[in-house]
Design an enzyme around this catalytic site. Structure first.
Site, PDB file in Angstrom:
ATOM      1  N   LYS A  94     -46.985  28.468 -20.625  1.00 20.93           N
ATOM      2  CA  LYS A  94     -46.579  28.449 -19.056  1.00 20.93           C
ATOM      3  C   LYS A  94     -47.366  27.412 -18.064  1.00 20.93           C
ATOM      4  CE  LYS A  94     -49.043  32.080 -20.704  1.00 20.93           C
ATOM      5  NZ  LYS A  94     -49.121  33.029 -21.359  1.00 20.93           N
ATOM      6  N   GLY A 123     -42.617  37.054 -22.607  1.00 20.32           N
ATOM      7  CA  GLY A 123     -43.121  37.135 -24.132  1.00 20.32           C
ATOM      8  C   GLY A 123     -41.729  37.325 -24.885  1.00 20.32           C
ATOM      9  N   GLU A 178     -55.096  36.124 -22.261  1.00 24.16           N
ATOM     10  CA  GLU A 178     -55.181  34.712 -22.283  1.00 24.16           C
ATOM     11  C   GLU A 178     -56.570  34.295 -22.898  1.00 24.16           C
ATOM     12  OE1 GLU A 178     -52.725  32.087 -21.487  1.00 24.16           O
ATOM     13  OE2 GLU A 178     -51.778  34.354 -21.655  1.00 24.16           O
ATOM     14  N   LYS A 193     -45.405  32.388 -14.101  1.00 19.75           N
ATOM     15  CA  LYS A 193     -44.349  32.819 -14.481  1.00 19.75           C
ATOM     16  C   LYS A 193     -43.426  33.225 -13.500  1.00 19.75           C
ATOM     17  CE  LYS A 193     -46.380  34.891 -18.743  1.00 19.75           C
ATOM     18  NZ  LYS A 193     -47.157  36.077 -19.154  1.00 19.75           N
TER      19      LYS A 193
HETATM   20  N1  HSE Z   1     -51.587  36.837 -21.467  1.00 18.52           N
HETATM   21  C1  HSE Z   1     -50.207  36.775 -21.377  1.00 18.52           C
HETATM   22  C2  HSE Z   1     -49.876  38.238 -21.072  1.00 18.52           C
HETATM   23  C3  HSE Z   1     -49.824  36.529 -22.662  1.00 18.52           C
HETATM   24  O1  HSE Z   1     -50.627  39.309 -21.031  1.00 18.52           O
HETATM   25  O2  HSE Z   1     -48.822  38.378 -20.588  1.00 18.52           O
HETATM   26  C4  HSE Z   1     -48.076  36.239 -22.701  1.00 18.52           C
HETATM   27  O3  HSE Z   1     -47.725  35.447 -21.778  1.00 18.52           O
END
Ligand code: HSE
Length: 339
Positions: A94, A123, A178, A193
């Site tokens: 992203k 996801g 992340e 996002k």
């Molecule tokens: N770290 C992100 C989350 C991973 O927890 O949504 C998925 O994009």
């Protein structure tokens, strides 16, 4: 047999290999051919991996590359190299899509290949393809979503009495967070996002830097108790409104009557309002190895079905949005209420 390469063999990249292996029969059914992972590239010295991107992009057998590295570099350079050679790229990144998605999409179009990034938002939830294809004719006035699995996991556990640090540690152990979890808990991942979603539905490029962004680090157990007493839960949301346009990332109070109230743990929930279809709600695992890898594989299948053609991802022609408003917060209130 269609040969693909995976760039970055971490959680998601290894998941892509697993999904391809485990669902080969289903893939064959939908594609009329099998997928084969010919190369894995990783900066680590793992057995069987290649370290030189040129080995991959100079191999005429490679039709599609999965970019599951994350971060801007070397993902940008590698994606650029692949697209220039007419190799489609399917990305879960992203950060890269937010920063360079328009440019990379234009390069893909010029070279008759595709740049798809279903796994970058939600996801395993097939939200981008749905907005592009099933909702392309709708005027979308609003997108409101729980877009970060890690934060939702933490908030769900905090509501149940767990402390922030141990909930975050669990989310990291489960492979949701992340590499630098500050991107999750400070709201930047959600901002990227919602910027991608806003760009897709509005026809203007929103960037995460333009978005007012509050994370979840200041929420206390008293906040949860008070929210519960008022029949609400606290959720980190990304909210886009066509009017303004306004985009905001912040913890909101979500009333029980809203379907997002019941979106818990690692799950994401995305509510869309279209002028003809009215409200739509999408729900699924927003993070984690196999759900996210499944979204990457769905892009690979679409690219393979369209080899030699560019799939219009609705990004290549986006001009930057002039300005983005943040909705007002009622004076003296810690949280906005999701209407
Ligand atoms: N770290 C992100 C989350 C991973 O927890 O949504 C998925 O994009």
């Amino acid at each position: 047999m269609i040969n693909v390469a995976i760039l970055g063999f971490g959680n998601i990249g290894s998941g892509v290999a697993e999904v391809i292996e485990k669902n080969q029969n289903e893939i064959k059914k939908v594609l009329g051919d099998s997928l084969h992972v010919k190369y894995v590239l990783d900066i680590r010295d793992l057995p069987g991996v290649v370290r030189d991107i040129n080995v991959i992009v100079n191999d005429p057998d490679i039709k599609v590359v999965c970019e599951t590295m994350g971060g801007k570099e070397p993902a940008y350079t590698y994606t650029h190299l692949a697209l220039e050679r007419g190799i489609s790229v399917c990305s879960s990144n992203k950060e890269l899509v937010d920063a360079y998605g328009v440019e990379l999409s234009a390069i893909a179009r010029e070279h008759h290949c595709s740049y798809l990034f279903e796994a970058s938002v939600g996801g395993g939830v097939p939200i981008l393809r749905t907005l592009r294809e099933a909702c392309g004719h709708e005027k979308i006035s609003r997108v409101a979503g729980i877009l970060n699995g890690t934060c939702n996991y933490i908030l769900t556990n905090m509501k149940a009495g767990k402390d922030f640090d141990s909930a975050l540690k669990e989310a990291q152990e489960k492979g949701f967070a992340e590499r630098n979890p500050a991107a999750d808990v400070e709201g930047h991942d959600t901002a990227r996002k919602i910027a991608i979603l806003a760009s897709l539905v509005s026809g203007k490029k929103f960037s995460y830097e333009q978005i007012n962004c509050e994370g979840i680090t200041n929420i206390t157990s008293e906040d949860f108790a008070q929210a519960e007493a008022n029949g609400m839960s606290i959720k980190l949301l990304g909210v886009y409104e066509a009017e303004g346009p306004s985009v905001n990332v912040a913890p909101y109070l979500v009333p029980k009557s809203n379907p997002l109230y019941n979106v818990n743990d690692v799950f994401n929930g995305i509510m869309i309002h279209g002028n003809q279809v009215d409200n739509l709600m999408f729900y699924g695992r927003g993070a984690g190895k196999l759900p996210t890898a499944s979204a990457v594989v769905s892009d690979v299948i679409e690219c393979v079905k369209n080899l030699g053609h560019n799939i219009n991802n609705n990004f290549a022609d986006l001009e930057p949005v002039a300005s983005v408003k943040a909705p007002d917060k009622p004076a003296g209130q810690k949280f906005r209420v999701l209407e």
